[in-house]
Design an enzyme around this catalytic site. Sequence first.
Site, mmCIF file in Angstrom:
data_model
loop_
_atom_site.group_PDB
_atom_site.id
_atom_site.type_symbol
_atom_site.label_atom_id
_atom_site.label_comp_id
_atom_site.label_asym_id
_atom_site.label_seq_id
_atom_site.Cartn_x
_atom_site.Cartn_y
_atom_site.Cartn_z
ATOM 1 C CG ASP A 201 64.581 -50.720 74.746
ATOM 2 O OD1 ASP A 201 65.453 -50.222 75.479
ATOM 3 O OD2 ASP A 201 64.813 -51.145 73.596
ATOM 4 C CE1 TYR A 226 74.704 -47.919 72.059
ATOM 5 C CE2 TYR A 226 75.049 -50.253 72.447
ATOM 6 C CZ TYR A 226 74.389 -49.240 71.788
ATOM 7 O OH TYR A 226 73.423 -49.541 70.872
ATOM 8 N NE ARG A 391 69.497 -38.678 69.200
ATOM 9 C CZ ARG A 391 69.704 -39.967 69.458
ATOM 10 N NH1 ARG A 391 68.711 -40.711 69.911
ATOM 11 N NH2 ARG A 391 70.860 -40.516 69.249
HETATM 12 C C1 LIG Z 1 70.075 -47.652 71.337
HETATM 13 C C2 LIG Z 1 68.866 -48.518 71.326
HETATM 14 C C3 LIG Z 1 68.970 -49.862 71.005
HETATM 15 C C4 LIG Z 1 70.302 -50.429 70.604
HETATM 16 O O1 LIG Z 1 70.275 -51.784 70.362
HETATM 17 P P1 LIG Z 1 71.645 -52.553 70.057
HETATM 18 O O2 LIG Z 1 71.274 -53.950 70.093
HETATM 19 O O3 LIG Z 1 72.626 -52.117 71.107
HETATM 20 O O4 LIG Z 1 72.133 -52.071 68.750
HETATM 21 C C5 LIG Z 1 67.827 -50.636 71.059
HETATM 22 N N1 LIG Z 1 66.634 -50.096 71.398
HETATM 23 C C6 LIG Z 1 66.500 -48.788 71.703
HETATM 24 C C7 LIG Z 1 65.174 -48.246 72.078
HETATM 25 C C8 LIG Z 1 67.617 -47.950 71.654
HETATM 26 O O5 LIG Z 1 67.495 -46.661 71.940
#
Ligand SMILES: *Cc1c(COP(=O)(O)O)cnc(C)c1O
Length: 432
Positions: A201, A226, A391
């Site tokens: 991720d 975003y 943060r």
């Molecule tokens: C911000 C973030 C998300 C966000 O997931 P959404 O599906 O956009 O809500 C997922 N995984 C990680 C590690 C993040 O930092």
Amino acid sequence: MTPPITLDDCRRLDAHDPLRALRDLFILPEGVIYLDGNSLGVLPTSAPARIAEAVTQEWGTGLIRSWNEARWFDLPQRLGDQVARLIGAAPGEVVCTDSTSVNLYKVLFAALSAQKKDSGRTVVVSERSNFPTDLYIAESLCRERGMTLKLVDDPSEIPAALTKDVAVLMLTHVNYRTGAMHDMAALTKRAHDAGALAVWDLAHSAGAVPVALNDADADFAIGCGYKYLNGGPGAPAFAWVNARHADAWTQPLSGWWGHAAPFAFTPGYRPAPGVGRYLCGTQPILSLTALGCGLDAMLAAEPLGGMQALRTKSLALTDAFIALVEQRCPEQFALVTPREHAQRGSQVCLRMADPGQRIGGPAYAIVQALIARGVIGDFRAGDEQMPDILRFGFTPLYLGFEDVWNAVGNLAQVLEEEEYRRPEFNTRNAVT
Ligand SMILES: *Cc1c(COP(=O)(O)O)cnc(C)c1O
């Protein structure tokens, strides 16, 4: 001892910053120092007019013709090719679509399917400190498939957790809460040596730190539009699939947008070649258009040295922030983010130094007092394992060293004047 950092030092660094001009590519509100680009990126200067054009001309006038004439149809792939340049992937390997959570479901499903049914591999390994949605999605897939999600408490436990029953190692490259960064190449190799696949991720990595997916030989990756990519609230996310898997596996949300010939309208599903099959349904064109503005602004850094130059500045900004916090508030805070550059993302996280204030202390109110002063960071609530965290994200595209100076100056004043004790800073909002 290194000499203290002065305001003049910061101004000198800004005057010699080769990336300084990039700041004009973003609209920043007057009087705000924005240290939350890791949560919601800022508005690209080009976005309002470009989105208005997409609304009034492409939608309003072009109507359905715009799928062809405005090239709406292959927008997920065209934006994906831009993202690819930021994450060490090749053209044609990335699509921008859906949310990070949904894309994780798709790639994790595909990764689990890529392991042979009789391999006895029934475990997904991740970290307890991973972003919750990643764990929730993995939990749900494991439940559905009769598999187990195994969580380690400390990154040092990952190699030992890669036993021969592990199907997938699923990690977030830069931890959302601590700012700690994994060695992607080393851990991917560990996973492969153990017969597991590696799913990464990149939510806090894409546009924040250099990423080399193909060099690391990762298997699948997803990331967020975003945050550091400045694609706007709820922007479409992205998915990357290593070329060796892209044609081999079908993701579970086999909608018509991922069909080889969607406009043949055949009753049977036939996946599109490559990563195109990771699309599901009709794409959010206005949101993709906004994401395109963010990606254009990000890629404007390429002639100035690209992600490597951004990384150099990001580390200098976070180094300066750490040094200034230690200079101005040495007693109050402890550093959560690693000092070692190789282990640091583009954010700095602090906790209260007093161990009695690990949770429920003044951290939340300090962040609120800072926001009232125009210094926008955020707060992440702690639990028994993790303390409350303040943060601060540093986006080298638009932040300067004087911003860092002023941010820490405000932090020091909030503490000196005990502003955080005020009742208005002690009421929790729904979104922190
Ligand atoms: C911000 C973030 C998300 C966000 O997931 P959404 O599906 O956009 O809500 C997922 N995984 C990680 C590690 C993040 O930092």
